[in-house]
Design a protein around this motif. Structure first.
Motif, PDB file in Angstrom:
ATOM      1  N   LYS A  60      -8.939   2.734  -0.742  1.00 34.20           N
ATOM      2  CA  LYS A  60      -8.047   1.572  -0.647  1.00 34.20           C
ATOM      3  C   LYS A  60      -7.329   1.548   0.698  1.00 34.20           C
ATOM      4  O   LYS A  60      -7.187   0.491   1.318  1.00 34.20           O
ATOM      5  CB  LYS A  60      -7.022   1.592  -1.779  1.00 34.20           C
ATOM      6  CG  LYS A  60      -7.605   1.285  -3.123  1.00 34.20           C
ATOM      7  CD  LYS A  60      -6.535   1.343  -4.198  1.00 34.20           C
ATOM      8  CE  LYS A  60      -7.169   1.125  -5.560  1.00 34.20           C
ATOM      9  NZ  LYS A  60      -6.162   1.159  -6.635  1.00 34.20           N
TER      10      LYS A  60
ATOM     11  N   THR B 131       1.277   8.242  -4.855  1.00 30.60           N
ATOM     12  CA  THR B 131       0.149   9.081  -4.412  1.00 30.60           C
ATOM     13  C   THR B 131      -0.322   8.650  -3.033  1.00 30.60           C
ATOM     14  O   THR B 131      -0.562   9.491  -2.159  1.00 30.60           O
ATOM     15  CB  THR B 131      -1.017   9.022  -5.423  1.00 30.60           C
ATOM     16  OG1 THR B 131      -0.552   9.522  -6.684  1.00 30.60           O
ATOM     17  CG2 THR B 131      -2.197   9.843  -4.954  1.00 30.60           C
ATOM     18  N   ARG B 132      -0.437   7.347  -2.809  1.00 25.95           N
ATOM     19  CA  ARG B 132      -0.856   6.873  -1.484  1.00 25.95           C
ATOM     20  C   ARG B 132       0.176   7.244  -0.426  1.00 25.95           C
ATOM     21  O   ARG B 132      -0.176   7.667   0.677  1.00 25.95           O
ATOM     22  CB  ARG B 132      -1.096   5.363  -1.496  1.00 25.95           C
ATOM     23  CG  ARG B 132      -2.390   4.976  -2.160  1.00 25.95           C
ATOM     24  CD  ARG B 132      -2.788   3.560  -1.843  1.00 25.95           C
ATOM     25  NE  ARG B 132      -1.878   2.561  -2.363  1.00 25.95           N
ATOM     26  CZ  ARG B 132      -1.999   1.966  -3.539  1.00 25.95           C
ATOM     27  NH1 ARG B 132      -2.996   2.271  -4.346  1.00 25.95           N
ATOM     28  NH2 ARG B 132      -1.134   1.052  -3.912  1.00 25.95           N
TER      29      ARG B 132
ATOM     30  N   MET C 229       0.831  -1.204   0.000  1.00 23.97           N
ATOM     31  CA  MET C 229       0.000   0.000   0.000  1.00 23.97           C
ATOM     32  C   MET C 229       0.871   1.262   0.000  1.00 23.97           C
ATOM     33  O   MET C 229       0.513   2.268  -0.594  1.00 23.97           O
ATOM     34  CB  MET C 229      -0.952   0.013   1.201  1.00 23.97           C
ATOM     35  CG  MET C 229      -2.025  -1.065   1.155  1.00 23.97           C
ATOM     36  SD  MET C 229      -3.004  -1.047  -0.357  1.00 23.97           S
ATOM     37  CE  MET C 229      -3.906   0.465  -0.159  1.00 23.97           C
TER      38      MET C 229
ATOM     39  N   GLN D  60     -10.262   7.747  -4.340  1.00 21.22           N
ATOM     40  CA  GLN D  60     -10.051   6.328  -4.666  1.00 21.22           C
ATOM     41  C   GLN D  60      -8.908   5.739  -3.833  1.00 21.22           C
ATOM     42  O   GLN D  60      -9.030   4.628  -3.304  1.00 21.22           O
ATOM     43  CB  GLN D  60      -9.755   6.168  -6.152  1.00 21.22           C
ATOM     44  CG  GLN D  60     -10.954   6.436  -7.025  1.00 21.22           C
ATOM     45  CD  GLN D  60     -10.585   6.532  -8.501  1.00 21.22           C
ATOM     46  OE1 GLN D  60      -9.413   6.519  -8.876  1.00 21.22           O
ATOM     47  NE2 GLN D  60     -11.601   6.644  -9.343  1.00 21.22           N
ATOM     48  N   HIS D  61      -7.818   6.484  -3.704  1.00 22.83           N
ATOM     49  CA  HIS D  61      -6.691   5.998  -2.908  1.00 22.83           C
ATOM     50  C   HIS D  61      -7.060   5.914  -1.429  1.00 22.83           C
ATOM     51  O   HIS D  61      -6.672   4.955  -0.748  1.00 22.83           O
ATOM     52  CB  HIS D  61      -5.467   6.886  -3.106  1.00 22.83           C
ATOM     53  CG  HIS D  61      -4.757   6.628  -4.394  1.00 22.83           C
ATOM     54  ND1 HIS D  61      -4.124   5.444  -4.679  1.00 22.83           N
ATOM     55  CD2 HIS D  61      -4.584   7.411  -5.482  1.00 22.83           C
ATOM     56  CE1 HIS D  61      -3.579   5.503  -5.878  1.00 22.83           C
ATOM     57  NE2 HIS D  61      -3.854   6.691  -6.393  1.00 22.83           N
TER      58      HIS D  61
ATOM     59  N   GLU E 268       2.952   2.945  -3.630  1.00 23.04           N
ATOM     60  CA  GLU E 268       2.376   3.784  -4.686  1.00 23.04           C
ATOM     61  C   GLU E 268       2.575   5.244  -4.264  1.00 23.04           C
ATOM     62  O   GLU E 268       2.178   5.640  -3.167  1.00 23.04           O
ATOM     63  CB  GLU E 268       0.888   3.446  -4.842  1.00 23.04           C
ATOM     64  CG  GLU E 268       0.279   3.842  -6.167  1.00 23.04           C
ATOM     65  CD  GLU E 268       0.074   5.343  -6.289  1.00 23.04           C
ATOM     66  OE1 GLU E 268       0.227   5.876  -7.398  1.00 23.04           O
ATOM     67  OE2 GLU E 268      -0.236   5.987  -5.256  1.00 23.04           O
TER      68      GLU E 268
END
Length: 125
Positions: free
Chosen positions: A78, A43-44, A38, A74-75, A41
């Protein structure tokens, strides 16, 4: 030994534990790898970095990001489903925060480690 972590010591019930002495089994390693996936990424990782500074709304996170609000949402979904962020409602706004202090320290250490790699600053303990 089974797949459950073996704790060498137990903290007092009212004392927070910053370090847990464990023997990582398959389940613990898979859970840890899931957390790292997680974070893998950009952006996350940026959203988590912002949340390490304190709780924020989607609007605040989107304003500090270089991606559209829909992508931020969206992130965040998640991250919430993975258990890394928590939410609570403040009026009409959903406020996001990191789940625990271990995650705060992990995010900060990850960014600081990358800074050392990029700047050539000497490593330290």
């Amino acid at each position: 030994m089974g797949s459950e972590p073996q704790h060498a010591t137990s903290p007092a019930p009212d004392a927070p534990s910053l370090v847990h002495q464990v023997a990582p089994g398959p389940q613990l390693l898979e859970t840890a790898a899931g957390t790292l996936r997680m974070l893998a990424e950009p952006t996350r990782l940026h959203l988590l970095w912002q949340l390490a500074e304190g709780p924020k709304s989607v609007t605040e996170l989107a304003q500090a990001s270089t991606v559209p609000r829909t992508v931020v949402s969206q992130h965040l979904a998640k991250l919430r489903l993975s258990g890394l962020v928590d939410t609570h409602r403040n009026g009409r706004h959903i406020i996001y925060s990191l789940h625990d202090g271990h995650l705060v320290r992990l995010i900060r250490e990850t960014i600081n480690h990358a800074d050392h790699r990029l700047t050539g600053e000497p490593t330290h303990d």
